[in-house]
Structure formats: C-alpha cells, structure tokens
Write an enzyme that holds these catalytic residues in place. Structure first.
Site, PDB file in Angstrom:
ATOM      1  CG  ASP A  36      -1.932  -1.096   1.226  1.00  0.00           C
ATOM      2  OD1 ASP A  36      -2.086  -1.756   0.171  1.00  0.00           O
ATOM      3  OD2 ASP A  36      -2.581  -1.305   2.270  1.00  0.00           O
ATOM      4  CB  THR A  44      -6.610   1.271   5.302  1.00  0.00           C
ATOM      5  OG1 THR A  44      -6.706   2.625   4.882  1.00  0.00           O
ATOM      6  CG2 THR A  44      -6.235   0.377   4.134  1.00  0.00           C
ATOM      7  CB  ALA A  45      -6.744  -3.279   6.730  1.00  0.00           C
ATOM      8  CB  ALA A  46     -11.611  -1.475   9.757  1.00  0.00           C
ATOM      9  N   GLY A  47     -12.101  -3.939   7.873  1.00  0.00           N
ATOM     10  CA  GLY A  47     -12.903  -5.108   7.467  1.00  0.00           C
ATOM     11  C   GLY A  47     -12.037  -6.359   7.398  1.00  0.00           C
ATOM     12  CG  ASP A  48      -8.895  -6.532   4.699  1.00  0.00           C
ATOM     13  OD1 ASP A  48      -9.898  -6.987   4.117  1.00  0.00           O
ATOM     14  OD2 ASP A  48      -8.125  -5.706   4.179  1.00  0.00           O
ATOM     15  CB  SER A  88      -7.394  -2.613  12.894  1.00  0.00           C
ATOM     16  OG  SER A  88      -8.616  -2.239  12.284  1.00  0.00           O
ATOM     17  CG  ASN A 122      -4.487  -6.184   4.663  1.00  0.00           C
ATOM     18  OD1 ASN A 122      -3.272  -6.179   4.598  1.00  0.00           O
ATOM     19  ND2 ASN A 122      -5.245  -5.271   4.061  1.00  0.00           N
ATOM     20  CB  SER A 140      -3.629  -1.133  11.815  1.00  0.00           C
ATOM     21  OG  SER A 140      -4.431  -1.873  10.923  1.00  0.00           O
ATOM     22  N   GLY A 169      -6.356 -10.221   1.128  1.00  0.00           N
ATOM     23  CA  GLY A 169      -6.037 -11.590   1.557  1.00  0.00           C
ATOM     24  C   GLY A 169      -4.943 -11.584   2.606  1.00  0.00           C
ATOM     25  N   GLY A 204      -3.253  -5.541   1.017  1.00  0.00           N
ATOM     26  CA  GLY A 204      -3.917  -6.581   0.218  1.00  0.00           C
ATOM     27  C   GLY A 204      -4.918  -7.292   1.102  1.00  0.00           C
ATOM     28  CG  LEU A 261     -24.347  -2.652   9.984  1.00  0.00           C
ATOM     29  CD1 LEU A 261     -25.464  -2.761  11.000  1.00  0.00           C
ATOM     30  CD2 LEU A 261     -24.911  -2.358   8.600  1.00  0.00           C
TER      31      LEU A 261
HETATM   32  O1  RIB Z   1      -8.931  -3.744   2.513  1.00  0.00           O
HETATM   33  C1  RIB Z   1      -7.827  -2.893   2.493  1.00  0.00           C
HETATM   34  C2  RIB Z   1      -6.885  -3.301   1.417  1.00  0.00           C
HETATM   35  O2  RIB Z   1      -7.511  -3.088   0.160  1.00  0.00           O
HETATM   36  C3  RIB Z   1      -5.605  -2.504   1.356  1.00  0.00           C
HETATM   37  O3  RIB Z   1      -4.587  -3.034   2.155  1.00  0.00           O
HETATM   38  C4  RIB Z   1      -5.284  -2.467  -0.136  1.00  0.00           C
HETATM   39  O4  RIB Z   1      -4.119  -3.186  -0.451  1.00  0.00           O
HETATM   40  C5  RIB Z   1      -6.506  -3.049  -0.824  1.00  0.00           C
HETATM   41  O5  RIB Z   1      -6.307  -4.346  -1.212  1.00  0.00           O
END
Ligand code: RIB
Length: 306
Positions: free
Chosen positions: A14, A249-253, A283, A44, A292, A42, A40, A222
């Site tokens: 990123d 960023t990546a909270a969902g991951d 995160s 994350n 994070s 996956g 990414g 949500l």
């Molecule tokens: O979900 C966040 C991610 O989406 C980031 O890390 C970015 O690489 C994209 O894939």
C-alpha cells in the site's frame, strides 16, 4: 498451536498519501505525508488471523520484486505458512494507491499484478492444506474462478468457508451455496441483494435474501455501529466499539481474520462477532493495513475493559 485457518487471496504493497480530504476528479491537493505498508485484502486477513491466535496458511502470488520479498518476510515473521505463496516471475507484486483523509476514511485504487493470475491450479496445489483446515477465508481481489475452486475443495472436505465479498462484485448462487459465513459491508450487501442497507431493518432484509440464496450465516458490517447477524436461529445487531479512527484501511480485513479464529475456536456467533469487532476497532486506531492488526493479548485486554 491455534486453530487452522487457510486464506486464499491477494497481497499488495500500500502506498498511502494523507490528504486533508479525498481529491475530486481533475483536482490536485498538496500537503500529504507519504507512507508505505504491507496490505492486500487476503494478506491483511491472514496476518490478522495469525496475530489473533490462528495457525495460518496463505495461498497467493507475489512478484519477484522488492515488494514481494518484503511481504513474504512479513508473513514469515507473523509465523504464517508461506509454502503456497508463489513468486511470479512475469507479473509484479500488487500495489494499492490509497488516499487517506483526516477522518480516517479512504479511497483506494489497486494494480493487481500477480494477484490477477492466481489460478485454480495454484489453489489445487494447496488442496491438502485447505482440506485439513478448520476454516477457509476468501475475498474477491483474485480471479473468481480461483475463489470458486477453493470454496469447492473446502466444501467437499467439510471445511467452513468465510467469504468477505470485497471488493464488491456480483456473485452467482453457485458460489453463494458454498459459503458458510458471508461478511459484506453495506454497499457490498446492496450489490449482492439489490437492497439498500441503511439501518437494522434493511440489513435484516438483505441478510435474508443471502440466506435464501444458500448462505448459512450473514454478517453485515455496519462500520462503527457494529455488525448485523442473521443465521438460522438468530437475527441481531452486535454493537461496535467507539474509538478515535486514524485509518480505517483494513478494518474489514482485521474483522474477518479475527472472526475466522473465533469461529474456528467454536465461540458462539455473538462472541465471535464481539471478538472481531474489538480487533477491527483496535485496527482503526493505527496507520496502515497490516501494521494495524492487533495481537491476541491486545484484543483480550480491550474486551476486558469494554
Ligand atoms: O482492505 C484494504 C486493502 O484493500 C488494502 O490493504 C489495499 O491493499 C486493498 O487491497
């Protein structure tokens, strides 16, 4: 050793620019701080699951370049099994360009590179690892036929499948039937069901559509409000935690990685959602995707305080 989780998906580097607000088309904005971080969806999710206590294997492709090398080193230091992370000699590692606004919200464009050629053959070569897992975790940043192949292998072997349908993409019932738990956010739920998710009632209606299509359990995230859960015997909101967001960023991951661990450990759905909400809340208080993701101790201490 923790519960066995296999993640099939993308790995990116990123490139983050902090901006006072997300620029409009044709506009240039000055004054941003620049940072890079491993990302990414996956990768994350794999890192989040490993830090939350899972014994994780990752199936992916990275380029034969500095970014790929850096990502793989990161996976190894998080004790992730990288036997099925292929080094692609023809395609570069995935890169994501991220605008990060002052409110922690973002806007992302991804150059898929090697992620775009993760093939069903790559997935089949990891068949034994998928078959012996407790949970398979999937997202949609790699080709759909590879996602389908992984879900088929898992389902035949009785392995539970968590699908995070991100980035949003229409999905046929043939794939949805293979999914044990689906975890869309509001806009992904709308794309999959044609129901605009704006509150608990609309979340419940959208979730029911996905259940009718063959998914066992639906968790609609949500944001800070928490997560809506619909399953055979359950329809309920599990509230999120209020924290100061620096970078969402990546909270969902992180939510998905932690959820996989909690489900594999046979926590109830409500407990698993609370555990995943806590990991996601932690995160967003730090910059960057993989940097994070919290470790198990942090999640447990946070839960003990809230
Ligand atoms: O979900 C966040 C991610 O989406 C980031 O890390 C970015 O690489 C994209 O894939």
């Amino acid at each position: 050793m923790g519960s066995k989780i296999v993640v099939v998906g993308s790995s990116n580097i990123d490139m983050i620019v902090k901006v006072p607000r997300i620029p409009k088309p044709g506009e240039t904005i000055l004054g941003g701080v620049f940072a890079t971080a491993a990302g990414g969806k996956g990768a994350n999710q794999a890192v989040a699951a490993a830090r939350a206590g899972g014994d994780v294997g990752f199936v992916a492709r990275v380029g034969e370049d500095m970014f790929g090398e850096k990502s793989v080193q990161g996976f190894i230091s998080d004790r992730i099994n990288v036997n099925h992370v292929k080094i692609d000699k023809k395609n570069p590692s995935g890169v994501a360009l991220i605008f990060l606004g002052e409110d922690g919200e973002n806007s992302i464009a991804v150059a898929s590179g090697a992620n775009g050629v993760l093939s069903p053959e790559d997935v089949y070569s990891a068949r034994k690892v998928i078959e012996s897992a407790d949970i398979l975790v999937l997202q949609l940043e790699v080709p759909l036929e590879s996602v389908r192949s992984a879900a088929e292998i898992a389902t035949k072997a009785g392995v539970k499948v968590i699908l995070n349908p991100a980035p949003a993409c229409p999905l046929g019932d043939d794939i949805l039937k293979l999914v044990t738990i689906i975890t869309p956010n509001e806009s992904e739920a709308e794309l999959l069901t044609a129901i605009k998710v704006v509150d608990e009632k609309s979340a419940e209606r959208a979730a029911k559509v996905l259940i009718e299509k063959g998914v066992e359990t639906v968790l609609i995230t949500l944001g800070p409000k928490g997560v809506w859960i619909t399953s055979r015997n359950l329809s309920k909101l599990v509230s999120g935690f209020v924290v100061k967001a620096i970078d969402t960023t990546a909270a969902g991951d992180v939510f998905n990685g932690a959820l996989a661990v909690a489900v594999a450990e046979k926590k109830s759905l409500l407990e698993a959602a609370r555990f995943a909400n806590a990991a996601a809340a932690l995160s967003v208080t730090k910059l960057g995707a993989q940097p994070s993701a919290p470790v198990r101790k942090e999640i447990e201490e946070f839960l003990a305080k809230h």
